[in-house]
Design an enzyme around this catalytic site. Structure first.
Site, short mmCIF file in Angstrom:
data_model
loop_
_atom_site.label_atom_id
_atom_site.label_comp_id
_atom_site.label_asym_id
_atom_site.label_seq_id
_atom_site.Cartn_x
_atom_site.Cartn_y
_atom_site.Cartn_z
N ASP A 126 0.85 -1.19 0.00
CA ASP A 126 0.00 0.00 0.00
C ASP A 126 0.89 1.24 0.00
O ASP A 126 1.88 1.31 0.73
CB ASP A 126 -0.90 0.01 1.24
CG ASP A 126 -2.00 1.05 1.13
OD1 ASP A 126 -2.64 1.12 0.07
OD2 ASP A 126 -2.23 1.78 2.11
N HIS A 133 -3.80 14.27 0.69
CA HIS A 133 -3.99 13.42 1.87
C HIS A 133 -2.78 13.53 2.81
O HIS A 133 -2.94 13.73 4.02
CB HIS A 133 -4.19 11.97 1.44
CG HIS A 133 -4.20 11.00 2.57
ND1 HIS A 133 -5.21 10.95 3.51
CD2 HIS A 133 -3.31 10.03 2.93
CE1 HIS A 133 -4.95 9.99 4.39
NE2 HIS A 133 -3.80 9.42 4.07
N GLU A 199 -10.18 4.18 3.97
CA GLU A 199 -9.26 4.84 3.05
C GLU A 199 -9.73 4.51 1.65
O GLU A 199 -9.66 3.35 1.21
CB GLU A 199 -7.81 4.39 3.27
CG GLU A 199 -7.24 4.92 4.57
CD GLU A 199 -5.74 4.69 4.71
OE1 GLU A 199 -5.13 5.37 5.56
OE2 GLU A 199 -5.20 3.86 3.98
N GLU A 201 -9.31 4.10 -1.96
CA GLU A 201 -8.12 3.89 -2.78
C GLU A 201 -8.48 3.22 -4.10
O GLU A 201 -9.60 2.74 -4.31
CB GLU A 201 -7.11 3.00 -2.03
CG GLU A 201 -6.66 3.56 -0.69
CD GLU A 201 -5.44 2.83 -0.15
OE1 GLU A 201 -4.70 2.20 -0.96
OE2 GLU A 201 -5.22 2.89 1.07
N ASP A 233 -8.93 0.43 2.24
CA ASP A 233 -7.94 -0.05 3.22
C ASP A 233 -8.37 0.43 4.60
O ASP A 233 -7.92 1.48 5.08
CB ASP A 233 -6.55 0.45 2.86
CG ASP A 233 -5.46 -0.31 3.58
OD1 ASP A 233 -5.65 -1.50 3.86
OD2 ASP A 233 -4.41 0.29 3.85
N ARG A 237 -7.33 4.02 13.46
CA ARG A 237 -6.41 5.14 13.66
C ARG A 237 -5.80 5.16 15.05
O ARG A 237 -4.64 5.57 15.22
CB ARG A 237 -7.14 6.46 13.40
CG ARG A 237 -7.71 6.60 12.00
CD ARG A 237 -6.65 6.58 10.94
NE ARG A 237 -7.23 6.83 9.61
CZ ARG A 237 -6.54 6.75 8.48
NH1 ARG A 237 -5.26 6.41 8.52
NH2 ARG A 237 -7.12 6.98 7.33
N GLN A 240 -3.17 2.39 15.15
CA GLN A 240 -2.07 2.80 14.28
C GLN A 240 -1.21 3.89 14.93
O GLN A 240 0.03 3.85 14.86
CB GLN A 240 -2.63 3.30 12.95
CG GLN A 240 -1.58 3.73 11.95
CD GLN A 240 -2.20 4.28 10.67
OE1 GLN A 240 -3.41 4.27 10.50
NE2 GLN A 240 -1.35 4.77 9.78
N LYS A 253 -3.90 -1.75 10.34
CA LYS A 253 -4.37 -1.87 8.95
C LYS A 253 -4.53 -3.33 8.50
O LYS A 253 -5.26 -3.60 7.56
CB LYS A 253 -3.42 -1.15 8.00
CG LYS A 253 -3.49 0.36 8.10
CD LYS A 253 -2.56 1.01 7.09
CE LYS A 253 -2.67 2.52 7.11
NZ LYS A 253 -3.93 3.00 6.54
N THR A 257 -8.72 -5.50 4.28
CA THR A 257 -8.67 -4.58 3.14
C THR A 257 -9.70 -5.09 2.14
O THR A 257 -9.61 -6.23 1.69
CB THR A 257 -7.28 -4.56 2.48
OG1 THR A 257 -6.32 -4.12 3.44
CG2 THR A 257 -7.27 -3.64 1.28
N GLU A 363 -9.52 12.81 7.75
CA GLU A 363 -9.46 14.14 7.14
C GLU A 363 -10.82 14.84 7.17
O GLU A 363 -10.91 16.03 7.46
CB GLU A 363 -9.00 14.03 5.70
CG GLU A 363 -7.61 13.47 5.51
CD GLU A 363 -7.39 13.10 4.06
OE1 GLU A 363 -6.96 13.99 3.29
OE2 GLU A 363 -7.64 11.94 3.70
#
Length: 424
Positions: A126, A133, A199, A201, A233, A237, A240, A253, A257, A363
């Site tokens: 990834d 971002h 996420e 992607e 993904d 948070r 992480q 993570k 996925t 975000e």
């Protein structure tokens, strides 16, 4: 006037014969007792799935051996010439009226199929390729420092993920448990993530392998990459944030996925190729794509929509990605790392310059500071029972749209029965 055939796809359908994405499916008739269902390669045309292997066999096609498999991997491994020839044959089968008697019996309505992971995943990498971002994340976590790290505009940053937890769209995502520690906490605690995120992607799947010790140059992207698809993904948070120093993402993570059940071949996206954003620094030769011709521009104009419980919350533009898929492939192999058939790599979160173009809740809510107002209540991060859907389209030939298969997942409660002693 009523449609005369399922192959008479309405004008404007994003899954017309100009698209023809690949997937793997089964039907209720394919399952007997406790046996695994019989899986077949399918191609989407309008609201139907074409049993590609069955049609190839019925027509005596030389591609019956590639298409009559339970996974896309043999087709992926066959290489670019085979990809082009098979696609050309499929296009003829669904557009030639003279082929309809052989083709129509092998069309199955979408609602009658179960979709499966379309390839056997070899490795998963990834990336972190959106400047918008990365800048937002830097401003959130380093408000008094530089938003981007010094290396960010010189190489595509990435990490090696866990291939075994890639799951097909529609699979529930169990809320992960792990260690978390807020800055003001005296010590870490164990428990379910309270900052579960998405996420948005785009993923790429490798077909042709490469030799160990040999780098893949920028210009060989199309020789190795078969197609692309939407990818989510999922990210915890809080887990992480506590674990990622100094080696990077791990348990935050690797729990899941989600990938689309449909792979769009690169050839279907020729009209969507665009130049990437202007680069701020000269790139090293193995990443320098400044002389790429119009036909090999590295970006893709993909228009993504992120929805939570059916409510649209963001529209990230893939055309804004700073690092291209070709550059990511070149960087991933420049040290001599080999490619294997079924390797998957993700673009990293897709975010644009506007607030409504951000591809993560981190975000969109600025790490929980600004809650999203949804019809079913406010959200900072995901709650149990929330369903997230990514969808997208791209410009196609002659004003058409190329639809990407959506990827969706619903959050299931954490499984804490076997939590370690002292869990909270």
């Amino acid at each position: 006037m009523p449609l005369q055939s399922p192959l008479d796809v309405p004008e404007g359908d994003p899954f017309g014969p100009h698209n023809l994405p690949y997937g793997v499916f089964s039907t209720a008739e394919d399952t007997g007792g406790d046996a695994e269902p019989r899986r077949r390669i399918g191609v989407r045309i309008g609201g139907y799935v074409l049993d590609a292997g069955a049609v190839a066999l019925a027509l005596g096609s030389p591609y019956a051996g590639l298409l009559g498999r339970p996974t896309l991997n043999p087709l992926l491994a066959a290489g670019r010439t085979a990809w082009h020839d098979v696609r050309r044959a499929l296009t003829a089968w669904v557009t030639d009226p003279g082929q309809r008697p052989a083709v129509e019996p092998h069309l199955v309505p979408l609602e009658a199929v179960t979709m499966h992971l379309p390839y056997e995943v070899a490795d998963y990498v990834d990336f972190y390729a959106s400047e918008h971002h990365a800048t937002n994340v830097g401003r959130i976590f380093r408000p008094d420092g530089d938003a981007l790290t010094p290396n960010w505009k010189h190489l595509p940053i990435g990490y090696h993920g866990r291939a075994g937890t890639l799951v097909v769209s529609g699979t529930d995502v169990v809320r992960p448990c792990g260690q978390r520690k807020a800055p003001t906490d005296p010590a870490p605690v164990f428990g379910p993530s309270v900052k579960l995120d998405i996420e948005a992607e785009v993923g790429f799947v490798v077909g042709t392998p490469s030799e160990l010790g040999t780098a893949v140059p920028l210009g060989d992207f199309r020789e190795h990459v078969f197609g692309l698809f939407l990818l989510n993904d999922w990210s915890a948070r809080d887990i992480q944030a506590w674990e990622y120093v100094p080696l990077g993402p791990f348990l935050g993570k690797s729990f899941a996925t989600s990938v689309s059940a449909w792979v769009t071949p690169l050839e279907a996206l020729d009209a969507a190729r665009v130049a990437p954003p202007a680069r701020d620094f000269p790139l090293l030769p193995y990443l320098d794509d400044s002389d790429a011709g119009a036909d090999e521009q590295g970006g893709f104009d993909l228009r993504i929509t992120v929805s939570i419980n059916g409510h649209e919350v963001a529209h990230p533009p893939f055309s804004s990605m700073y690092w291209t898929a070709a550059q990511q492939l070149a960087h991933m192999t420049v040290n001599g790392a080999s490619l294997r058939t079924g390797d998957v790599y993700g673009s990293g979160t897709v975010s644009g310059p506007e607030t409504g173009q951000r591809g993560s809740l981190l975000e969109l809510t600025w790490n929980g500071r600004d809650a999203l107002e949804l019809p079913d209540g406010k959200r900072t991060f995901l709650e149990d029972g929330d369903t997230v859907t990514l969808s997208a389209w791209a410009p196609g030939p002659d004003g058409t749209r190329v639809g990407l298969g959506e990827v969706t997942g619903t959050i299931a409660p954490a499984r804490t029965a076997a939590a370690p002693r002292g869990a909270v």
